[in-house]
Design a protein around this motif. Structure first.
Motif, short mmCIF file in Angstrom:
data_model
loop_
_atom_site.label_atom_id
_atom_site.label_comp_id
_atom_site.label_asym_id
_atom_site.label_seq_id
_atom_site.Cartn_x
_atom_site.Cartn_y
_atom_site.Cartn_z
N ALA A 262 32.76 -10.05 -9.36
CA ALA A 262 33.17 -8.18 -9.96
C ALA A 262 31.60 -7.49 -9.75
CB ALA A 262 33.56 -7.79 -11.44
N TYR A 263 30.81 -8.32 -10.14
CA TYR A 263 29.25 -7.75 -9.64
C TYR A 263 28.68 -7.61 -8.45
CZ TYR A 263 29.61 -7.53 -14.91
OH TYR A 263 30.63 -7.31 -16.31
N LYS A 264 28.99 -8.20 -7.49
CA LYS A 264 28.20 -8.67 -6.18
C LYS A 264 27.68 -7.51 -5.65
CE LYS A 264 32.49 -9.03 -3.11
NZ LYS A 264 32.41 -9.27 -1.96
N ASP A 265 28.30 -6.05 -5.77
CA ASP A 265 27.91 -5.05 -5.19
C ASP A 265 27.06 -4.38 -6.06
OD1 ASP A 265 30.10 -5.51 -2.80
OD2 ASP A 265 31.81 -4.58 -4.08
N VAL A 266 26.92 -4.46 -7.06
CA VAL A 266 26.07 -3.86 -8.38
C VAL A 266 24.99 -4.73 -8.01
CG1 VAL A 266 26.20 -3.47 -10.42
CG2 VAL A 266 28.28 -3.14 -9.88
N VAL A 267 24.52 -6.18 -7.61
CA VAL A 267 23.96 -7.24 -7.41
C VAL A 267 22.96 -6.37 -6.80
CG1 VAL A 267 22.75 -9.08 -7.44
CG2 VAL A 267 24.49 -8.72 -9.50
N ALA A 268 23.75 -6.26 -5.69
CA ALA A 268 23.23 -6.00 -3.98
C ALA A 268 22.51 -5.25 -3.98
CB ALA A 268 24.18 -6.31 -3.39
N PHE A 269 23.34 -4.16 -4.35
CA PHE A 269 22.57 -2.69 -4.34
C PHE A 269 21.52 -2.63 -5.30
CE2 PHE A 269 26.38 -2.07 -1.87
CZ PHE A 269 25.92 -1.19 -1.04
N ALA A 270 22.03 -2.64 -6.21
CA ALA A 270 20.82 -3.23 -7.64
C ALA A 270 19.08 -3.45 -7.02
CB ALA A 270 20.97 -3.61 -8.58
N VAL A 271 19.49 -4.75 -6.14
CA VAL A 271 18.25 -5.28 -5.87
C VAL A 271 17.29 -4.43 -4.28
CG1 VAL A 271 16.60 -6.86 -4.52
CG2 VAL A 271 18.19 -7.93 -6.34
N LEU A 272 18.22 -3.69 -3.86
CA LEU A 272 18.23 -2.80 -2.61
C LEU A 272 17.60 -1.58 -3.33
CD1 LEU A 272 18.83 -1.11 -0.01
CD2 LEU A 272 20.46 -0.58 -0.95
N LEU A 273 17.87 -0.74 -4.72
CA LEU A 273 16.96 0.23 -4.78
C LEU A 273 15.49 -0.75 -6.18
CD1 LEU A 273 19.56 1.86 -7.15
CD2 LEU A 273 18.55 2.35 -4.72
N LEU A 274 15.91 -1.65 -6.12
CA LEU A 274 14.32 -1.57 -6.44
C LEU A 274 13.10 -2.70 -5.48
CD1 LEU A 274 12.72 -3.69 -9.62
CD2 LEU A 274 13.60 -5.01 -8.25
N VAL A 275 13.70 -2.73 -3.96
CA VAL A 275 12.94 -3.24 -2.80
C VAL A 275 12.29 -1.91 -2.41
CG1 VAL A 275 13.00 -3.82 -1.45
CG2 VAL A 275 13.97 -5.19 -2.48
N LEU A 276 13.75 -0.44 -2.64
CA LEU A 276 13.08 1.06 -2.00
C LEU A 276 12.48 1.55 -3.22
CD1 LEU A 276 16.64 2.44 -1.05
CD2 LEU A 276 14.51 0.89 0.49
N PHE A 277 12.58 1.15 -4.20
CA PHE A 277 11.14 1.91 -6.01
C PHE A 277 9.45 1.02 -5.76
CE2 PHE A 277 14.60 2.05 -9.05
CZ PHE A 277 14.83 3.67 -8.58
N VAL A 278 9.79 -0.24 -5.43
CA VAL A 278 8.39 -0.69 -4.84
C VAL A 278 8.06 -0.29 -3.32
CG1 VAL A 278 7.30 -3.42 -4.60
CG2 VAL A 278 9.19 -2.62 -6.32
N ARG A 279 8.27 -0.17 -2.00
CA ARG A 279 8.16 -0.39 -0.57
C ARG A 279 9.55 0.46 -0.20
NH1 ARG A 279 5.21 -2.39 2.92
NH2 ARG A 279 5.94 -2.62 5.26
N PRO A 280 9.24 1.52 -0.48
CA PRO A 280 10.15 2.73 0.19
C PRO A 280 10.58 2.55 1.42
CG PRO A 280 8.34 4.47 -1.05
CD PRO A 280 7.48 2.53 -0.97
N LYS A 281 9.96 2.46 2.50
CA LYS A 281 10.03 2.25 3.68
C LYS A 281 10.52 0.69 4.40
CE LYS A 281 6.85 5.21 5.83
NZ LYS A 281 5.29 5.75 6.06
N GLY A 282 10.88 -0.30 3.04
CA GLY A 282 11.82 -0.80 3.49
C GLY A 282 10.64 -2.50 3.55
N LEU A 283 11.64 -3.64 3.41
CA LEU A 283 10.72 -4.74 3.64
C LEU A 283 9.22 -4.88 4.41
CD1 LEU A 283 13.96 -6.92 2.56
CD2 LEU A 283 11.51 -6.43 0.95
N LEU A 284 10.04 -4.29 6.28
CA LEU A 284 9.47 -4.73 6.97
C LEU A 284 9.23 -3.41 7.67
CD1 LEU A 284 10.98 -7.78 8.41
CD2 LEU A 284 8.89 -7.64 7.36
N GLY A 285 9.41 -2.04 7.13
CA GLY A 285 9.19 -0.44 8.03
C GLY A 285 7.87 -0.76 8.21
N LYS A 286 7.89 0.31 8.66
CA LYS A 286 6.13 1.12 9.12
C LYS A 286 6.26 2.70 8.22
CE LYS A 286 5.32 -2.44 12.98
NZ LYS A 286 5.49 -2.66 14.43
#
Length: 286
Positions: A262-286
């Motif tokens: 029930a939480y798989k989508d929540v966890v995945a998108f929560a991590v996505l938001l966390l990454v974007l907060f730290v690195r807005p252009k994504g992991l390998l974005g320039k």
């Protein structure tokens, strides 16, 4: 514990490969046109539908049916670009993005009219006898997904780095103005980018529907996750799309296995938001 972890990892890699294919389609169009192509989600549905018709209406074997389905989606994608986007008298990216939303709704409606709203099923590429790998049970379809995804990525890299048209597309992605000055045809590049995006989305649809159900809007959720994978890796980055897709798939599978499905989508998108907060252009974005 190791067997469980391996089982969850195989499941995550399978989903991640599908997300990566869809994310690559988003990146191809973005790099050449600078827009988010929301028709990509319906290319996934169309791939499964064309495969269904190739197998059961035309009676084709599995491999020719797969090739015909992928090529058919690529052709439809070219029609969408040529007659849906190119006539637009605006270079405003926001206008073009909203236009892709409208084209997505139209294409989804056509799919619903042609194939109906009933759920259908596709057979796997090979007999569905589970394979045991180090104690983990893997379906042959999952291995086909991983193998064909690797092949598709290899062909894509060969195209972009070894063919004149691919090099022209990289030039447009690097500097649109300079590419236009040296005479690279923008229309041909856009048409090719849509064809590639359609083929990638169609391949994802053909591969994933044997392990899910087939419906006219089955690509919507998959497409959104592919879009999220592209953002996670760095929108426009091919290695980022692959990394984002695999990472998102593993996050979903591991969270479903160790926490709750029930939480798989929540966890995945929560991590996505966390990454974007730290690195807005994504992991390998320039």
């Amino acid at each position: 514990m190791f067997q469980d972890f391996l089982q969850f990892s195989f499941s995550g890699l399978t989903s991640g490969a599908i997300y990566a294919l869809i994310a690559l389609g988003f990146c191809v169009v973005n790099n050449t046109m600078g827009i988010v192509n929301f028709v990509q989600v319906d290319f996934v549905s169309l791939g499964g539908m064309l495969m269904f018709s190739a197998l059961f209406a035309l009676g084709l074997p599995m491999v020719p049916g797969l090739l015909l389905a992928v090529a058919g989606v690529g052709l439809v994608a070219m029609i969408v670009e040529r007659f849906g986007l190119r006539p637009a008298r605006s270079d405003n990216h926001l206008v073009l993005i909203f236009l892709t939303v409208g084209l997505s709704i139209i294409l989804r409606g056509i799919i619903k009219l042609v194939w109906g709203k009933n759920r259908m099923a596709l057979p796997p590429l090979t007999p569905d006898e589970p394979i045991n790998i180090l104690g983990a049970t893997v379906l042959p379809q999952a291995l086909w997904i991983l193998l064909l995804t690797v092949v598709a990525i290899a062909l894509l890299m060969w195209f972009f780095y070894r063919t004149p048209l691919g090099l022209s597309m990289r030039a447009v992605a690097s500097n649109t103005t300079a590419a236009a000055v040296v005479g690279i045809p923008a229309g041909r590049i856009r048409l090719t980018s849509y064809a590639i995006a359609g083929a990638l989305g169609g391949l994802a649809g053909v591969l994933v529907t044997p392990i899910t159900t087939l419906n006219y809007d089955v690509g919507v959720l998959l497409g959104l996750k592919g879009f999220a994978a592209a953002i996670l890796g760095g929108f426009g980055s091919f290695p980022g799309a692959i990394l984002g897709g695999v990472g998102l798939g593993l996050l979903e599978s591991l969270s479903a296995g160790y926490l709750s499905s029930a939480y798989k989508d929540v966890v995945a998108f929560a991590v996505l938001l966390l990454v974007l907060f730290v690195r807005p252009k994504g992991l390998l974005g320039k």
